[in-house]
Scaffold this active site. Structure first.
Site: not given
Ligand SMILES: NC(=O)c1ccc[n+]([C@@H]2O[C@H](COP(=O)([O-])OP(=O)(O)OC[C@H]3O[C@@H](n4cnc5c(N)ncnc54)[C@H](OP(=O)(O)O)[C@@H]3O)[C@@H](O)[C@H]2O)c1
Length: 231
Positions: A57, A85, A151, A153, A155
């Site tokens: 975590d 990520n 968020y 802030a 990023k």
């Molecule tokens: N989706 C978009 O539109 C988008 C756009 C721009 C940037 N991003 C960025 O891309 C990255 C991945 O996002 P995603 O869209 O793939 O989101 P997602 O499907 O919600 O996946 C997020 C991942 O981060 C892990 N995570 C979250 N909180 C955590 C914690 N406290 N400790 C350890 N692991 C944690 C989750 O693990 P568990 O679920 O196993 O806890 C999961 O594997 C993020 O940094 C997000 O800000 C996303």
């Protein structure tokens, strides 16, 4: 498949973009240690990608250092590629409604953890004079989006750190990539967005950037779904 590719650490590998990155890297022969919190999803990923996994975590201050040590142990050497990520946005909150707790929670996972992991990785990469660090930022760090202040802030902070690290790492031959995805259809949001990018598409772009020619570095990779191209 027997894997002889680079050793890679991916955070947030249990779902979404991170999971797709793990599968794409694994298909190209990388040896991977992937993390997240959901042990069931991680076990499923280990089976489908043939990688090592660990649950941590990142909200806990000591987690990045512990996670990094586990990665070295499981991979049999320091990660030659770090993909920061993991990240989240719990809710949309206009400035009028922001709570201290959500600031702290987002700071810990979206900013503190990737910075501490960069520190851990840089110690090994600088000594070895090679390595790649990939920080998944967001297009929110490039423009203003109402209700996304907390968020944005975090990023934007990660963007700033990444640009400084790019300069510091250069002398060691370490490449630092800042990734700026637009909307990707993952569980990052409560509701599906089929008009957004598929995580597999984002992963292909990210992994292609990691494997850019040896004499090139992609400092900033910005990509969006077509629906967002009126930025
Ligand atoms: N989706 C978009 O539109 C988008 C756009 C721009 C940037 N991003 C960025 O891309 C990255 C991945 O996002 P995603 O869209 O793939 O989101 P997602 O499907 O919600 O996946 C997020 C991942 O981060 C892990 N995570 C979250 N909180 C955590 C914690 N406290 N400790 C350890 N692991 C944690 C989750 O693990 P568990 O679920 O196993 O806890 C999961 O594997 C993020 O940094 C997000 O800000 C996303």
């Amino acid at each position: 498949m027997e894997k002889y590719g680079p050793r890679v650490l991916v955070t947030g590998g249990s779902r979404g973009i991170g999971r797709a990155v793990v599968l794409e890297l694994a298909a190209r022969g990388a040896r991977i240690f992937a993390t997240g919190r959901d042990e069931g999803l991680l076990a499923e990923l280990a089976a489908s990608a043939g990688c090592r996994v660990g649950a941590f975590d990142l909200a806990e201050p000591e987690a990045p250092a512990r996670l990094y040590e586990a990665a070295k142990r499981e991979l049999g050497g320091f990660p030659e590629i770090l993909v920061n990520n993991a990240g989240f946005n719990a809710r949309k909150s206009p400035a009028l409604e922001i709570e201290a707790g959500e600031l702290d929670a987002q700071y810990a996972v979206n900013l503190r953890a990737p910075i501490l992991l960069c520190r851990e990785a840089m110690r090994d990469m600088a000594a070895a004079r090679r390595g790649r660090i990939v920080n998944v930022v967001s297009t929110t760090a490039l423009f203003a989006n109402e209700t996304m202040g907390v968020y944005t802030a975090m990023k934007t902070g990660l963007r700033g750190f990444t640009t400084v690290l790019q300069k510091e790492a250069r002398q060691y031959g370490v490449k630092v990539l800042g990734i700026y995805p637009g909307g990707v259809d993952t569980e990052f949001r409560a509701n599906p967005r089929p008009d957004y990018l598929r995580p597999e598409s984002a992963a292909r772009l990210i992994v292609d950037a990691i494997y850019a020619p040896e004499d090139a570095v992609i400092h900033e990779l910005v990509f969006r779904p077509l629906v967002e191209s009126n930025f």
